[in-house]
Design a protein around this motif. Structure first.
Motif, PDB file in Angstrom:
ATOM      1  N   ARG A 137      -3.604   0.165  -3.325  1.00 41.33           N
ATOM      2  CA  ARG A 137      -3.485  -0.973  -2.400  1.00 41.33           C
ATOM      3  C   ARG A 137      -3.532  -2.249  -3.221  1.00 41.33           C
TER       4      ARG A 137
ATOM      5  N   THR B  59       0.832  -1.195   0.000  1.00 44.79           N
ATOM      6  CA  THR B  59       0.000   0.000   0.000  1.00 44.79           C
ATOM      7  C   THR B  59       0.870   1.249   0.000  1.00 44.79           C
ATOM      8  N   THR B  60       0.319   2.296  -0.591  1.00 44.76           N
ATOM      9  CA  THR B  60       1.040   3.577  -0.633  1.00 44.76           C
ATOM     10  C   THR B  60       0.786   4.412   0.627  1.00 44.76           C
ATOM     11  N   ALA B  61       0.000   3.888   1.567  1.00 49.41           N
ATOM     12  CA  ALA B  61      -0.444   4.676   2.725  1.00 49.41           C
ATOM     13  C   ALA B  61       0.714   5.286   3.501  1.00 49.41           C
TER      14      ALA B  61
ATOM     15  N   TRP C 183       4.507   2.539  -6.383  1.00 47.05           N
ATOM     16  CA  TRP C 183       3.409   1.762  -6.967  1.00 47.05           C
ATOM     17  C   TRP C 183       3.841   1.069  -8.267  1.00 47.05           C
TER      18      TRP C 183
END
Length: 336
Positions: free
Chosen positions: A40, A3-5, A16
């Motif tokens: 995600r 995830t890029t969170a 990504w």
């Protein structure tokens, strides 16, 4: 789970690109929206089957020949569009993929996805070697959206959605069996779609043959009527024209001559006080060379054009005789 969170905004796109390229196959991702990119990606394995769920912001994905060269293994993938929409292009075909649709693609050939808004998609990747499906059949299915409201797609969609949601919960033995089931289902899907494409192609071929036959009937008097002129009029190649007539029992050139002789035979048999000359009849129906016309006519009718006219006038009707029927059959059979 990727995830890029927790990734800094400036690094999200690079992160990504690396994530999807390592998890699926090498590809280039270009975000379309403003602001930090959010994505995600969850992935599980069921034996040789790779099951991934992707949720991301609007983006474009492209897989180029250079990227294909970086991943030698060949996969066939099925994407299940769970939310949002996509435009997919492969093998010269463009598909608009809606929510609930399936799309099949081959990772060994270039393709392009355009997601105009945030979306979610399940992706199932299988080594192409395990499918046991001819590459020609796979090529007929790629680049098309498969509706899941009816047909085999309606059976496949809930199974794949459930499998993606629970892939992490199966033991290795169960996972291997499920992977085998998915292979069977995918093979069935390709077979069903191939039949549909073949049926559509057969209908199109039949329609084109009828158009060509009508064109021939409308232009019999044109001495330049030929396979080349017919192909040009219908914007197809001469080779394709001959191919669609392979099941007709006669070549295009033979058909032109047969139809011309039929019309000449009818006109010469017609009773009239001011009957046209044999050469005028031949010329009206596209015969330029009188000697060639006479030879072709005799080969079909068994007599010369003048003898035919005399015989039909003596009989008092305009119906073709036995020699005519036998000759047409001979023409149809000798179509090399």
């Amino acid at each position: 789970m990727l995830t890029t969170a927790s990734v800094p905004d400036r690094d999200k796109v690079a992160y990504w690109n690396d994530a999807v390229s390592r998890t699926l196959v090498p590809m280039t991702v270009v975000p379309q929206g403003d602001g930090p990119f959010v994505g995600r990606l969850a992935t599980d394995r069921l034996g040789y089957l790779r099951v991934s769920t992707m949720e991301a912001d609007a983006k474009r994905i492209s897989r180029t020949p250079a990227l294909i060269a970086r991943s030698p293994e060949a996969f066939v993938a099925v994407g299940v569009q769970m939310s949002g929409t996509a435009t997919f292009i492969q093998d010269g075909r463009r598909a608009e993929v809606g929510e609930g649709d399936l799309v099949v693609y081959d990772t060994t050939r270039p393709y392009f996805f355009d997601y105009p808004q945030r979306f979610s998609m399940h992706v199932f990747q299988l080594p192409r070697r395990v499918l046991g499906v001819p590459e020609s059949d796979i090529r007929q299915v790629t680049g098309t959206a498969i509706d899941t409201e009816d047909g085999f797609g309606a059976v496949l969609l809930p199974f794949l959605a459930t499998l993606a949601a629970s892939a992490h919960a199966y033991t290795p033995a169960v996972a291997d069996r499920l992977a085998g089931n998915v292979v069977d289902l995918f093979s069935t899907l390709v077979a069903e779609r191939t039949r549909e494409v073949t049926q559509d192609a057969d209908a199109a071929r039949t329609h084109l043959v009828l158009r060509v036959r009508d064109h021939i009937n409308q232009n019999l008097g044109d001495p330049d009527l030929s396979p080349e002129s017919i192909a040009q009029a219908h914007r197809i190649s001469v080779r394709y024209l001959h191919r669609i007539f392979e099941g007709e029992g006669i070549t295009v050139g033979r058909l032109i001559q047969q139809r011309r002789l039929e019309e000449c035979g009818r006109e010469l048999a017609r009773r009239s006080r001011t009957a046209p000359t044999v050469s005028a009849v031949a010329q009206r129906w596209g015969f330029v060379n009188p000697a060639h016309f006479s030879r072709a006519f005799r080969a079909v009718y068994g007599v010369s054009p003048r003898e035919w006219r005399s015989l039909r006038a003596a009989e008092g009707d305009g119906r073709p005789g036995p020699g005519f029927s036998a000759g047409v059959g001979l023409l149809s059979a000798d179509h090399r």
